[in-house]
Design an enzyme around this catalytic site. Sequence first.
Site, PDB file in Angstrom:
ATOM      1  N   GLY A 164       0.841  -1.192   0.000  1.00 45.85           N
ATOM      2  CA  GLY A 164       0.000   0.000   0.000  1.00 45.85           C
ATOM      3  C   GLY A 164       0.871   1.234   0.000  1.00 45.85           C
TER       4      GLY A 164
ATOM      5  N   CYS B 152       5.364  -6.155   1.787  1.00 52.25           N
ATOM      6  CA  CYS B 152       5.686  -4.729   1.817  1.00 52.25           C
ATOM      7  C   CYS B 152       4.923  -4.001   2.931  1.00 52.25           C
ATOM      8  CB  CYS B 152       5.449  -4.117   0.439  1.00 52.25           C
ATOM      9  SG  CYS B 152       6.192  -2.499   0.275  1.00 52.25           S
ATOM     10  N   TYR B 153       3.962  -3.171   2.605  1.00 54.06           N
ATOM     11  CA  TYR B 153       3.154  -2.510   3.639  1.00 54.06           C
ATOM     12  C   TYR B 153       2.581  -3.564   4.594  1.00 54.06           C
ATOM     13  CZ  TYR B 153      -0.679   0.320   5.623  1.00 54.06           C
ATOM     14  OH  TYR B 153      -1.547   0.977   6.468  1.00 54.06           O
TER      15      TYR B 153
ATOM     16  N   HIS C 169       8.435  -7.268  -3.352  1.00 54.44           N
ATOM     17  CA  HIS C 169       7.212  -7.689  -4.061  1.00 54.44           C
ATOM     18  C   HIS C 169       7.426  -8.983  -4.847  1.00 54.44           C
ATOM     19  CE1 HIS C 169       4.706  -4.146  -3.283  1.00 54.44           C
ATOM     20  NE2 HIS C 169       5.861  -3.512  -3.197  1.00 54.44           N
TER      21      HIS C 169
ATOM     22  N   GLU D 199       5.197 -10.625  -6.355  1.00 57.25           N
ATOM     23  CA  GLU D 199       4.201 -10.760  -7.420  1.00 57.25           C
ATOM     24  C   GLU D 199       4.647 -10.177  -8.758  1.00 57.25           C
ATOM     25  OE1 GLU D 199       4.089  -8.839  -4.796  1.00 57.25           O
ATOM     26  OE2 GLU D 199       2.942  -6.998  -5.072  1.00 57.25           O
TER      27      GLU D 199
ATOM     28  N   ASP E  11     -15.879 -11.238 -23.704  1.00 57.18           N
ATOM     29  CA  ASP E  11     -16.623 -11.459 -22.464  1.00 57.18           C
ATOM     30  C   ASP E  11     -18.037 -11.970 -22.706  1.00 57.18           C
ATOM     31  OD1 ASP E  11     -14.303 -10.323 -21.633  1.00 57.18           O
ATOM     32  OD2 ASP E  11     -15.188  -8.418 -21.011  1.00 57.18           O
TER      33      ASP E  11
ATOM     34  N   LYS F 224      -9.390 -11.588 -17.057  1.00 51.14           N
ATOM     35  CA  LYS F 224      -9.518 -11.725 -18.509  1.00 51.14           C
ATOM     36  C   LYS F 224      -8.843 -12.992 -19.056  1.00 51.14           C
ATOM     37  CE  LYS F 224     -10.839  -9.405 -22.282  1.00 51.14           C
ATOM     38  NZ  LYS F 224     -12.050  -8.573 -22.378  1.00 51.14           N
TER      39      LYS F 224
END
Length: 513
Positions: free
Chosen positions: A54, A81-82, A168, A170, A226, A369
């Site tokens: 964050g 992190c945060y 991070h 990710e 979609d 997606k």
Amino acid sequence: MPQTIAVLDFGSQLTQVIARRIRECQVYSKIYHYATPAAQLKADGVVGIILSGGPQSVYAKTAPHPDVAIFKIGVPILGICYGVQLMGHFLGGKVAHSKAREYGLGQLTIRKPGKLFAGLPRTLKIWNSHGDKLTALPPGFVATAVSDNSAFSGIEDKKRGFYGIQFHPEVFHTERGVDMIRNFLVGICGAAQDWTTKDFIAHSVADIRAKVGKGRVLLGLSGGVDSSVAAALLHKAIGKQLTCVFVDNGLLRKGEREYVEALYKRNFKIDLRVVDASSLFLRRLKGITDPEQKRKIIGRTFVEVFEQSLKSIKGRAEFLGQGTLYPDVIESVSIAGNPASLIKTHHNVGGLPARMKLKLIEPLRELFKDEVRHVGAALGLPKEVVWRQPFPGPGLGVRVMGSITAENLEILRNADAVLQEEMMASGYYWKVWQSFAVFLPVKTVGVFGDERTYDFVIALRIVESIDAMTADWAKLPHDLLQKISSRITNEVRGVSRVVLDISSKPPATIEWE
Ligand code: XMP
């Protein structure tokens, strides 16, 4: 329901990326508001919690804080992190402002692999982005890894199953980041890797059947990814109880309507109603040159036509299907202007369900997606549909500059068809974000055979992008561009000149209007 990992969103731009990485490990993840009561997470049966990054400092007045009872639920927690600073703050450690802001690539040295770093090399490249840092461990924790700028780049309290990392995992810049996430999910939380396309389809089909019963579902089919996947999934679940409506607004690409009819009516045997409203749209657009006005007219007319067509086939319909995706519905708050957290309104049929007393059914609202594409492929939709480029709702209406007339649309359609053919044939169609033609109402002089011509200009817009927020023009091979250009000027009547748009976004947008 598959086993769930909760990601508490503290406002990082990367929260959605964490959720995706988890799902890439075949574990189901859900993003929750940062202050979700622990009781709710417990009731939802989550098997592990990740605290996201964050932008704030844990000490800031407006800093988002979790319900501290989450530390008592008894499930493993990973702070990123945060998130690790929150652990420090709430569990009795110390967090301080770091003199050197750590941003970008750094090196991680693992001192004690434990379960989180199991199977990884001792040194790894990592990606950091933080100002504050942990300066004293909370009781019960030990340091497991250090970085150039932090003695607590990795920490753990094995007994409680609490893990924290300052960097991070990710993002792709962090080496083996996904392995760390998988270690947490599988090795620490014991999550079953049961989130696969096949399982999703089975769950979803059962769910739709239970919800719909003997009712009828109406779905607006645009031909985009979609709504196509939503249609195929609903059709698999309820077959003839599904009716799809496709509105021909006169602003479609060449062959689009025929393609949609052939695929869904003949191939899938879906009850598809094609509503030809092209003359109504073109009548209303006559003489309009202002882009915003064009969009408004197209949007309004679409809702009107769609609503009218639903009424005429309503019968006992109780449900309106929609291809809403997970990023559209993420329950979150906007923290410090984080655009990822804003809830978007989907499509332009906003108030329709309530007005028509229809219940919404959104079979894709759990999916990202790329997951939608996999579901589509598993349901037998062709590659051309599943991997097709985005196409704007107002269609060619935003690609004809100036007045939209049947003649201008015809020229654009023909030029665009040549471009698509060449993009497909060369394979570049699948490599770029979008490739399309734009009609310019400017006449320029040319020479065709022995004759002087005075015809319109077609611009080619071919861009690369990750998410359409920014884009750059694609540097296609010159011989391909040459072929596209000469085919358009030779084959499309009314065009004497082809130009290439070499603007990036920003400052230009992808579409011209
Ligand atoms: P811009 O032109 O804003 O486009 O750079 C970003 C992406 O959004 C698509 N786009 C639209 N999609 N309705 C849509 O459904 C619209 O009104 C619309 N306008 C732009 C555009 O094709 C690109 O992918």
